[in-house]
Design a protein around this motif. Structure first.
Motif, PDB file in Angstrom:
ATOM      1  N   ARG A  81      38.977  13.017  -8.890  1.00  0.00           N
ATOM      2  CA  ARG A  81      38.325  13.469  -8.108  1.00  0.00           C
ATOM      3  C   ARG A  81      37.945  15.444  -7.551  1.00  0.00           C
ATOM      4  O   ARG A  81      38.226  15.554  -9.233  1.00  0.00           O
ATOM      5  CB  ARG A  81      39.821  14.147  -6.742  1.00  0.00           C
ATOM      6  CG  ARG A  81      40.383  12.321  -6.337  1.00  0.00           C
ATOM      7  CD  ARG A  81      39.249  12.033  -5.267  1.00  0.00           C
ATOM      8  NE  ARG A  81      39.744  10.419  -5.289  1.00  0.00           N
ATOM      9  CZ  ARG A  81      39.197  10.070  -4.533  1.00  0.00           C
ATOM     10  NH1 ARG A  81      37.923   9.787  -4.234  1.00  0.00           N
ATOM     11  NH2 ARG A  81      39.662   8.405  -4.541  1.00  0.00           N
ATOM     12  N   LEU A  82      37.516  15.889  -6.860  1.00  0.00           N
ATOM     13  CA  LEU A  82      36.600  16.912  -6.904  1.00  0.00           C
ATOM     14  C   LEU A  82      37.347  18.454  -8.171  1.00  0.00           C
ATOM     15  O   LEU A  82      36.706  18.908  -9.376  1.00  0.00           O
ATOM     16  CB  LEU A  82      36.495  17.632  -5.562  1.00  0.00           C
ATOM     17  CG  LEU A  82      35.649  16.903  -4.733  1.00  0.00           C
ATOM     18  CD1 LEU A  82      34.990  16.993  -3.518  1.00  0.00           C
ATOM     19  CD2 LEU A  82      33.799  16.949  -5.668  1.00  0.00           C
ATOM     20  N   ASN A  83      38.827  18.130  -7.531  1.00  0.00           N
ATOM     21  CA  ASN A  83      39.411  19.503  -8.584  1.00  0.00           C
ATOM     22  C   ASN A  83      39.010  19.076 -10.270  1.00  0.00           C
ATOM     23  O   ASN A  83      38.915  19.966 -11.101  1.00  0.00           O
ATOM     24  CB  ASN A  83      41.386  19.978  -8.328  1.00  0.00           C
ATOM     25  CG  ASN A  83      41.899  18.475  -8.731  1.00  0.00           C
ATOM     26  OD1 ASN A  83      41.717  17.401  -8.506  1.00  0.00           O
ATOM     27  ND2 ASN A  83      42.945  19.281  -9.132  1.00  0.00           N
ATOM     28  N   GLU A 131      43.292  12.136   4.438  1.00  0.00           N
ATOM     29  CA  GLU A 131      41.034  11.601   3.965  1.00  0.00           C
ATOM     30  C   GLU A 131      40.676  13.094   3.092  1.00  0.00           C
ATOM     31  O   GLU A 131      40.261  12.791   1.294  1.00  0.00           O
ATOM     32  CB  GLU A 131      40.131  11.428   4.599  1.00  0.00           C
ATOM     33  CG  GLU A 131      40.290   9.747   5.808  1.00  0.00           C
ATOM     34  CD  GLU A 131      39.909   9.552   6.553  1.00  0.00           C
ATOM     35  OE1 GLU A 131      38.913  10.877   7.674  1.00  0.00           O
ATOM     36  OE2 GLU A 131      40.435   8.410   7.129  1.00  0.00           O
ATOM     37  N   ILE A 132      41.279  14.072   3.754  1.00  0.00           N
ATOM     38  CA  ILE A 132      41.098  15.229   2.538  1.00  0.00           C
ATOM     39  C   ILE A 132      41.385  15.159   1.550  1.00  0.00           C
ATOM     40  O   ILE A 132      40.911  16.030   0.719  1.00  0.00           O
ATOM     41  CB  ILE A 132      40.385  16.264   4.084  1.00  0.00           C
ATOM     42  CG1 ILE A 132      40.134  16.552   5.420  1.00  0.00           C
ATOM     43  CG2 ILE A 132      40.810  17.641   2.735  1.00  0.00           C
ATOM     44  CD1 ILE A 132      40.322  16.761   6.258  1.00  0.00           C
ATOM     45  N   GLU A 133      42.799  15.566   1.888  1.00  0.00           N
ATOM     46  CA  GLU A 133      43.361  15.816   0.272  1.00  0.00           C
ATOM     47  C   GLU A 133      43.430  14.717  -0.849  1.00  0.00           C
ATOM     48  O   GLU A 133      42.750  14.962  -2.075  1.00  0.00           O
ATOM     49  CB  GLU A 133      44.782  15.558   1.143  1.00  0.00           C
ATOM     50  CG  GLU A 133      45.555  15.433  -0.749  1.00  0.00           C
ATOM     51  CD  GLU A 133      47.192  15.539   0.076  1.00  0.00           C
ATOM     52  OE1 GLU A 133      48.005  16.089  -1.089  1.00  0.00           O
ATOM     53  OE2 GLU A 133      47.445  14.996   0.745  1.00  0.00           O
ATOM     54  N   LEU A 151      39.252  15.965  -2.602  1.00  0.00           N
ATOM     55  CA  LEU A 151      40.201  17.114  -3.395  1.00  0.00           C
ATOM     56  C   LEU A 151      40.674  16.953  -4.376  1.00  0.00           C
ATOM     57  O   LEU A 151      40.765  17.117  -5.272  1.00  0.00           O
ATOM     58  CB  LEU A 151      40.339  18.072  -2.479  1.00  0.00           C
ATOM     59  CG  LEU A 151      40.037  18.439  -1.567  1.00  0.00           C
ATOM     60  CD1 LEU A 151      40.435  19.551  -0.224  1.00  0.00           C
ATOM     61  CD2 LEU A 151      38.746  19.232  -1.690  1.00  0.00           C
ATOM     62  N   VAL A 152      41.680  16.485  -4.398  1.00  0.00           N
ATOM     63  CA  VAL A 152      42.676  15.252  -5.489  1.00  0.00           C
ATOM     64  C   VAL A 152      43.137  14.417  -5.521  1.00  0.00           C
ATOM     65  O   VAL A 152      42.665  13.714  -4.342  1.00  0.00           O
ATOM     66  CB  VAL A 152      43.886  16.543  -5.626  1.00  0.00           C
ATOM     67  CG1 VAL A 152      43.723  17.806  -5.745  1.00  0.00           C
ATOM     68  CG2 VAL A 152      44.916  15.923  -4.606  1.00  0.00           C
ATOM     69  N   GLN A 153      43.604  13.230  -6.857  1.00  0.00           N
ATOM     70  CA  GLN A 153      43.874  12.045  -7.332  1.00  0.00           C
ATOM     71  C   GLN A 153      45.383  12.144  -6.677  1.00  0.00           C
ATOM     72  O   GLN A 153      45.912  12.830  -6.970  1.00  0.00           O
ATOM     73  CB  GLN A 153      43.761  12.011  -8.493  1.00  0.00           C
ATOM     74  CG  GLN A 153      44.058  10.312  -8.572  1.00  0.00           C
ATOM     75  CD  GLN A 153      43.798   9.643  -7.737  1.00  0.00           C
ATOM     76  OE1 GLN A 153      43.940   9.425  -7.153  1.00  0.00           O
ATOM     77  NE2 GLN A 153      42.386   9.503  -8.468  1.00  0.00           N
TER      78      GLN A 153
END
Length: 148
Positions: free
Chosen positions: A82-84, A60-62, A65-67
């Motif tokens: 995603r966030l990155n 879930e965290i990954e 943060l990234v696709q």
């Protein structure tokens, strides 16, 4: 100067994001490996359940943060950035003008930075708490534990 300062802050946040993802992936590999090694011990179901819960949280965290679903260039159109990727896109916004970044650019960075920080804190919490539970279970069975 303002462009460079904001560009540098964004770059540092992207670096922190990628470092966290790399850390998360290393832990995940170890969790999977040590769960396999626990097969055949009396509490393997407990260890598997703890591992599965930990792996779910890490996933879930990954995925915030990234696709993780985009495998081809076309997939990037189908799956949400995603966030990155959002932070990386913001770098081009900062770099494209020959002027100080707009207040909206700063606001977007602060918003994305806050979201990244929430995920990084969540990762630290999962690694500090959930990973300790799994490590304790592995130690009870004299199975070497996971190292960060």
């Amino acid at each position: 100067d303002a462009q460079f300062e904001l560009w540098q802050r964004i770059t540092l946040k992207v670096d922190a994001t990628h470092a966290a993802v790399n850390r998360l992936r290393r832990v995940r590999e170890q969790v999977v490996e040590w769960t396999k090694r626990a097969a055949g011990v009396g509490t393997e179901r407990d260890i598997a359940a703890t591992s599965d819960a930990l792996l779910t949280k890490l996933e879930e965290i990954e995925s915030e943060l990234v696709q993780t679903k985009a495998m081809t260039s076309r997939d990037s159109l189908r799956h949400k950035a995603r966030l990155n990727a959002k932070l990386i896109s913001l770098i081009s916004v900062v770099a494209c003008a020959a002027a100080r970044p707009t207040q909206q650019t700063y606001d977007v960075f602060e918003h994305l930075s806050t979201l990244v920080d929430e995920q990084l804190l969540r990762l630290d919490t999962v690694l500090a708490e959930d990973l300790d539970v799994l490590t304790a279970q592995l130690e009870e069975q004299n199975i070497p534990y996971i190292t960060l």
